[in-house]
Design a protein around this motif. Structure first.
Motif, short mmCIF file in Angstrom:
data_model
loop_
_atom_site.label_atom_id
_atom_site.label_comp_id
_atom_site.label_asym_id
_atom_site.label_seq_id
_atom_site.Cartn_x
_atom_site.Cartn_y
_atom_site.Cartn_z
N PRO A 132 0.83 -1.21 0.00
CA PRO A 132 0.00 0.00 0.00
C PRO A 132 0.87 1.26 0.00
CG PRO A 132 -0.76 -1.57 1.64
CD PRO A 132 0.56 -2.08 1.17
N TYR A 133 0.46 2.24 -0.79
CA TYR A 133 1.21 3.49 -0.81
C TYR A 133 0.37 4.69 -0.37
CZ TYR A 133 -1.10 4.59 -5.28
OH TYR A 133 -2.04 4.86 -6.27
N PHE A 134 -0.94 4.45 -0.08
CA PHE A 134 -1.80 5.56 0.33
C PHE A 134 -3.02 5.03 1.07
CE2 PHE A 134 -5.21 8.66 -0.30
CZ PHE A 134 -4.57 9.83 0.09
N ASP A 135 -3.34 5.69 2.22
CA ASP A 135 -4.55 5.36 2.97
C ASP A 135 -5.65 6.33 2.55
OD1 ASP A 135 -3.20 3.42 4.37
OD2 ASP A 135 -2.63 4.77 5.99
N ALA A 136 -6.79 5.80 2.14
CA ALA A 136 -7.86 6.64 1.58
C ALA A 136 -9.16 6.50 2.34
CB ALA A 136 -8.10 6.28 0.11
N THR A 137 -9.96 7.56 2.31
CA THR A 137 -11.32 7.53 2.85
C THR A 137 -12.26 8.06 1.78
OG1 THR A 137 -11.09 9.76 3.77
CG2 THR A 137 -10.55 7.91 5.22
N GLN A 138 -13.54 7.81 1.96
CA GLN A 138 -14.57 8.32 1.05
C GLN A 138 -15.22 9.55 1.66
OE1 GLN A 138 -15.48 7.05 -2.04
NE2 GLN A 138 -13.79 5.60 -1.87
N ALA A 139 -15.50 10.54 0.84
CA ALA A 139 -16.14 11.77 1.30
C ALA A 139 -17.54 11.88 0.72
CB ALA A 139 -15.32 12.98 0.90
N VAL A 140 -18.44 12.46 1.50
CA VAL A 140 -19.78 12.81 1.01
C VAL A 140 -19.76 14.32 0.75
CG1 VAL A 140 -22.23 12.89 1.50
CG2 VAL A 140 -20.86 10.97 2.34
N LEU A 141 -19.86 14.70 -0.50
CA LEU A 141 -19.79 16.10 -0.91
C LEU A 141 -21.15 16.57 -1.39
CD1 LEU A 141 -17.79 18.52 -1.53
CD2 LEU A 141 -17.70 17.60 -3.86
N VAL A 142 -21.57 17.74 -0.92
CA VAL A 142 -22.89 18.27 -1.27
C VAL A 142 -22.80 19.78 -1.50
CG1 VAL A 142 -24.05 16.52 0.14
CG2 VAL A 142 -23.56 18.78 1.11
N GLU A 143 -23.84 20.32 -2.10
CA GLU A 143 -23.97 21.76 -2.19
C GLU A 143 -24.35 22.27 -0.80
OE1 GLU A 143 -25.97 25.07 -5.21
OE2 GLU A 143 -26.74 23.01 -5.15
N LYS A 144 -23.80 23.41 -0.40
CA LYS A 144 -24.01 23.92 0.95
C LYS A 144 -25.48 24.16 1.28
CE LYS A 144 -19.49 26.01 1.83
NZ LYS A 144 -18.74 27.26 2.10
N LYS A 145 -26.27 24.52 0.29
CA LYS A 145 -27.68 24.81 0.53
C LYS A 145 -28.58 23.58 0.37
CE LYS A 145 -28.44 26.42 -4.24
NZ LYS A 145 -28.84 27.57 -5.08
N SER A 146 -27.97 22.39 0.27
CA SER A 146 -28.75 21.17 0.02
C SER A 146 -29.59 20.72 1.20
CB SER A 146 -27.81 20.02 -0.38
OG SER A 146 -27.00 19.65 0.72
N GLY A 147 -29.16 21.07 2.40
CA GLY A 147 -29.85 20.58 3.60
C GLY A 147 -29.33 19.24 4.08
N ILE A 148 -28.42 18.63 3.34
CA ILE A 148 -27.81 17.36 3.73
C ILE A 148 -26.67 17.65 4.70
CG2 ILE A 148 -26.54 15.34 2.90
CD1 ILE A 148 -27.98 15.73 0.19
N THR A 149 -26.69 16.99 5.86
CA THR A 149 -25.68 17.27 6.88
C THR A 149 -24.80 16.07 7.22
OG1 THR A 149 -27.27 16.78 8.64
CG2 THR A 149 -27.09 19.08 7.92
N THR A 150 -25.27 14.86 6.94
CA THR A 150 -24.47 13.65 7.18
C THR A 150 -24.82 12.60 6.13
OG1 THR A 150 -26.07 12.47 8.58
CG2 THR A 150 -24.63 14.08 9.67
#
Length: 280
Positions: A132-150
């Motif tokens: 392994p050469y890199f430890d990775a995580t997944q991100a949840v990306l949204v528009e700021k005004k979407s109302g999605i918080t988690t």
């Protein structure tokens, strides 16, 4: 065009990690100039005088075209291995599905695969992975005004992910039925243009994307999913000498500080005290 590689195939030739990779207009049937197909350490190459590397563009910050040159974290690391072998790196852009099957390796189109690829037991059936050469995580990306918080708010939302990736697999495992896009750029553009309400994508990609002020003003990461993923380079099964050369290049880069320098150049802060990349 070779049917194994598909419509996105193209050749990109490398000089050095500093100079980056130059786009080549075309390729001849044999432009190796009679160079030996055996590199330092007895490593066999598919083409003399060069380390032929398959990738899938674009995937910043690991590999993407910048000012007409292909550059990135993966590019720089592989360039270290190429230098140790006494050859130059050349990149072949291929469909990502080939990375899961190892088709381009088995057909001797490439010596290795470098595409920010997560090591999985399923993929190990078809290819051999480097350390392994890199430890990775997944991100949840949204528009700021979407109302999605988690990530818990994604139920019933239109979610985007890159096809054939662990981000897509994660979304499906949560019964989210994601919209599939061909590349990471297409995923992010899908969010920007309102085709989807959120995307699940590798966090380092998001880090780079949010460095653009306009993106940072309108979008945000609302969750970071620690899926325990690690990236590895791939070689044809049984290619032990090339695998050993890659592992030595990774080990040496971490020991002499080159890895840390490249990480900070392409990705961001590095937590040296913990000896692992920082997620901040």
């Amino acid at each position: 065009m070779n049917t194994v590689l598909g419509r996105r195939s193209r050749i990109l030739a490398a000089t050095t990690a500093t100079a980056g990779l130059l786009l080549v207009a075309g390729c001849s049937s044999d432009d190796s100039g009679g160079a030996s197909k055996t590199a330092a350490g007895g490593v066999k190459l598919v083409k003399g005088g060069q380390l032929t590397v398959c990738t899938h563009l674009p995937y910043p910050p690991f590999q993407s075209e910048i000012d007409g040159k292909v550059q990135g974290f993966d590019v720089s690391l592989v360039d270290l291995a190429a230098k140790k072998l006494g050859v130059k790196q050349e990149i072949l852009d291929t469909p990502f599905e080939n990375f899961k099957t190892g088709a381009f390796l088995n057909s001797d189109q490439c010596d290795l695969g470098a595409a920010g690829m997560t090591i999985t037991e399923e993929r190990k059936k078809n290819v051999d992975f480097s350390d392994p050469y890199f430890d990775a995580t997944q991100a949840v990306l949204v528009e700021k005004k979407s109302g999605i918080t988690t990530a818990a708010d994604l139920k019933g939302k239109k979610i985007g992910a890159q096809a054939q990736t662990t981000g897509e697999d994660y979304a499906k495992s949560k019964n989210l039925d994601p919209v599939s896009f061909e590349s990471s750029d297409a995923v992010l553009n899908g969010l920007r243009t309102g085709q989807v309400e959120a995307v699940i994508i590798d966090y380092p990609v998001v880090q780079g994307w949010l460095k653009t002020p306009a993106n940072a003003d309108a979008f945000k990461v609302v969750d970071n999913l620690n899926t325990g993923e690690q990236y590895g380079f791939t070689v044809k099964k049984g290619n032990t000498k090339l695998l050993a050369a890659l592992n030595k290049a990774i080990k040496d880069a971490k020991a002499d500080g080159t890895y840390k320098k490249l990480y900070e150049q392409w990705i961001g802060p590095y937590d040296e005290s913990a000896a692992t990349p920082s997620a901040s």
